[in-house]
Enzyme design. Structure first.
Site, short mmCIF file in Angstrom:
data_model
loop_
_atom_site.label_atom_id
_atom_site.label_comp_id
_atom_site.label_asym_id
_atom_site.label_seq_id
_atom_site.Cartn_x
_atom_site.Cartn_y
_atom_site.Cartn_z
N CYS A 1 -8.83 -9.02 -1.58
CA CYS A 1 -9.07 -8.34 -2.84
C CYS A 1 -8.83 -6.84 -2.71
CB CYS A 1 -10.50 -8.59 -3.31
SG CYS A 1 -10.85 -10.32 -3.64
N HIS B 1 -5.50 -4.86 10.22
CA HIS B 1 -6.29 -3.82 9.57
C HIS B 1 -7.66 -4.40 9.23
CE1 HIS B 1 -7.43 -0.43 7.12
NE2 HIS B 1 -6.26 0.15 7.32
N LEU C 1 -10.25 -1.04 -2.34
CA LEU C 1 -9.91 -0.95 -0.91
C LEU C 1 -11.08 -0.45 -0.09
CD1 LEU C 1 -7.63 -1.12 1.25
CD2 LEU C 1 -7.28 1.32 0.85
N LEU D 1 -5.79 6.75 -2.10
CA LEU D 1 -6.34 5.66 -1.28
C LEU D 1 -7.86 5.65 -1.35
CD1 LEU D 1 -5.05 4.60 2.18
CD2 LEU D 1 -7.48 5.02 1.89
N ARG E 1 1.00 1.26 -3.99
CA ARG E 1 -0.30 1.48 -4.63
C ARG E 1 -0.74 2.93 -4.60
NH1 ARG E 1 -3.79 2.16 -7.36
NH2 ARG E 1 -5.76 1.07 -7.68
N TYR E 2 -0.39 3.68 -3.55
CA TYR E 2 -0.98 5.01 -3.36
C TYR E 2 0.04 6.14 -3.25
CZ TYR E 2 -4.71 1.79 -2.17
OH TYR E 2 -5.60 0.76 -2.21
N GLU F 1 -0.18 2.96 11.25
CA GLU F 1 -1.07 2.14 12.08
C GLU F 1 -0.37 1.59 13.32
OE1 GLU F 1 -1.15 2.09 8.81
OE2 GLU F 1 -3.25 2.29 8.20
N CYS G 1 -13.74 -14.25 -5.48
CA CYS G 1 -14.74 -14.26 -4.42
C CYS G 1 -16.10 -14.62 -5.02
CB CYS G 1 -14.82 -12.89 -3.76
SG CYS G 1 -13.30 -12.39 -2.92
N ASP H 1 6.84 -1.15 10.31
CA ASP H 1 6.17 -0.03 10.98
C ASP H 1 5.61 0.95 9.95
OD1 ASP H 1 6.26 -0.43 13.76
OD2 ASP H 1 8.39 0.08 13.80
N MET I 1 0.82 -1.20 0.00
CA MET I 1 0.00 0.00 0.00
C MET I 1 0.86 1.26 0.00
SD MET I 1 -2.72 1.01 3.00
CE MET I 1 -3.59 -0.52 2.77
N GLU J 1 -1.37 4.82 15.62
CA GLU J 1 -2.64 4.27 16.10
C GLU J 1 -2.44 3.36 17.31
OE1 GLU J 1 -6.69 2.30 14.15
OE2 GLU J 1 -4.90 2.62 12.92
#
Length: 352
Positions: free
Chosen positions: A124, A187, A26, A20, A92-93, A267, A330, A264, A4, A271
């Site tokens: 997915c 997550h 997502l 995102l 991805r972002y 999150e 799926c 790391d 990600m 978080e």
């Protein structure tokens, strides 16, 4: 190495969030194009402050590059017949984005590559989204692909996680150590994704089960879920709610284990470290987080072993270029790109 990603600097936060929230794989949203822009603008100041609080950006690129470089070096020793190996990062972002990484690979003359997800458990919304993007951008590169799509029960990965839990447990008094609750925090996913048959929940559960077997079921444990966004229903119980519940039940000590992350990032560093542990302290609990895998040599050897086995199995024709499980969509999937992507990777003619 597909992941990600996270903004390496604070000014990259808005573009990261925009990308995102624009990804329907997502976070599926109604009127995705417009609502994603609105949510990103609203959340940017808060998330920028969080990245500032953890040191000015996400370390995920640093750790992913470290893991990849050391994996490739070890792989040269373990699998000299397929050497030299080089690891590339495709986020991805945020940079390095998939398209830029593919251009780098083309410039390097790469002809044979493995799409190696750095999400240990398949979803997915994560692995699938990264592979969809690779499918969209990678068809004209001349590169032949195979896929490592999930590895959440690999013994080396399990051992690396278990060793970090054992180290965290050693920080508690021996008199109460066996009563420390182990909270595996992954997550979360929107229930709309779960309900269409996404395998992530059972794959994370399988990881947790293997880790506890490796630990000899030394402690009571629960699997909980973090990072819910927005008002829609997400998989629970949420990590923060679990901490409140444990405190209410009289539990005083816990270890939080980031079980679906390979390094790391916000999150863990914000978080968990700055929110959940602080909440626990206010409730009278002593909570310690197990270290992330980061520069763990045990984990890096696991990555190399996963790759070596993948290459050997393809050469021996024990498997195709993708796993049997990878080919199954799926049951509730309505995403045409997902189906086309799976067919494309499965049809690749990559050879070792």
């Amino acid at each position: 190495m597909l992941n990600m990603g996270g903004p390496e600097t604070v000014p990259e936060t808005h573009s990261f969030l925009k990308n995102l929230f624009s990804d329907g794989d997502l976070i599926p949203l109604p009127f995705q194009k417009y609502l994603s822009s609105y949510i990103a603008r609203r959340r940017t100041p808060q998330i920028e402050q969080q990245y500032t609080d953890i040191g000015g950006g996400s370390p995920i690129l640093k750790y992913t590059r470290y893991q990849g470089e050391h994996m490739a070096k070890l792989l040269d020793e373990l699998s000299p017949s397929t050497a030299p190996h080089k690891a590339y990062v495709a986020f991805r972002y945020v940079r390095p984005m998939t398209e830029a990484t593919l251009e780098e690979m083309k410039a390097d003359g790469v002809k044979r590559a493995i799409a190696f997800t750095q999400y240990p458990q398949y979803s997915c919304s994560t692995t699938g989204s990264s592979l969809n993007e690779l499918f969209r951008k990678g068809q004209d590169t001349g590169i032949e692909w195979s896929v490592i799509d999930r590895w959440g029960t690999h013994p080396g990965f399990i051992d690396a996680v278990a060793l970090n839990i054992e180290a965290a447990l050693q920080k508690f008094p021996s008199s109460s150590r066996k009563d420390v609750v182990v909270l595996f925090s992954a997550h979360s996913l929107p229930m709309s994704v779960v309900n269409r048959g996404d395998p992530y929940i059972q794959e994370v559960s399988a990881t947790v089960s293997r880790v506890m077997e490796r630990l000899g079921h030394s402690n009571p444990f629960r699997l909980v879920w973090q990072s819910q966004v927005g008002p829609s229903a997400w998989m629970g119980q949420q990590t923060g709610d679990a901490i409140k519940g444990l405190a209410r039940l009289g539990k005083k000590e816990a270890v939080i284990v980031p079980i679906a992350f390979t390094s790391d990032h916000i999150e863990t560093l914000y978080e968990i470290d700055k929110e959940y542990i602080h909440e626990g302290k206010e409730l009278g609990m002593n909570i310690i987080r197990a270290e992330s895998l980061n520069e763990s040599p045990v984990f890096i050897r696991a990555l190399a072993d996963i790759t070596k086995t993948h290459l050997e199995d393809i050469k021996a024709r024990k498997v195709g270029n993708v796993s049997t499980q990878f080919k199954l969509r799926c049951p509730g999937c309505m995403n045409a790109t997902c189906g086309a992507q799976k067919d494309w990777f499965a049809a690749q003619g990559a050879q070792v």
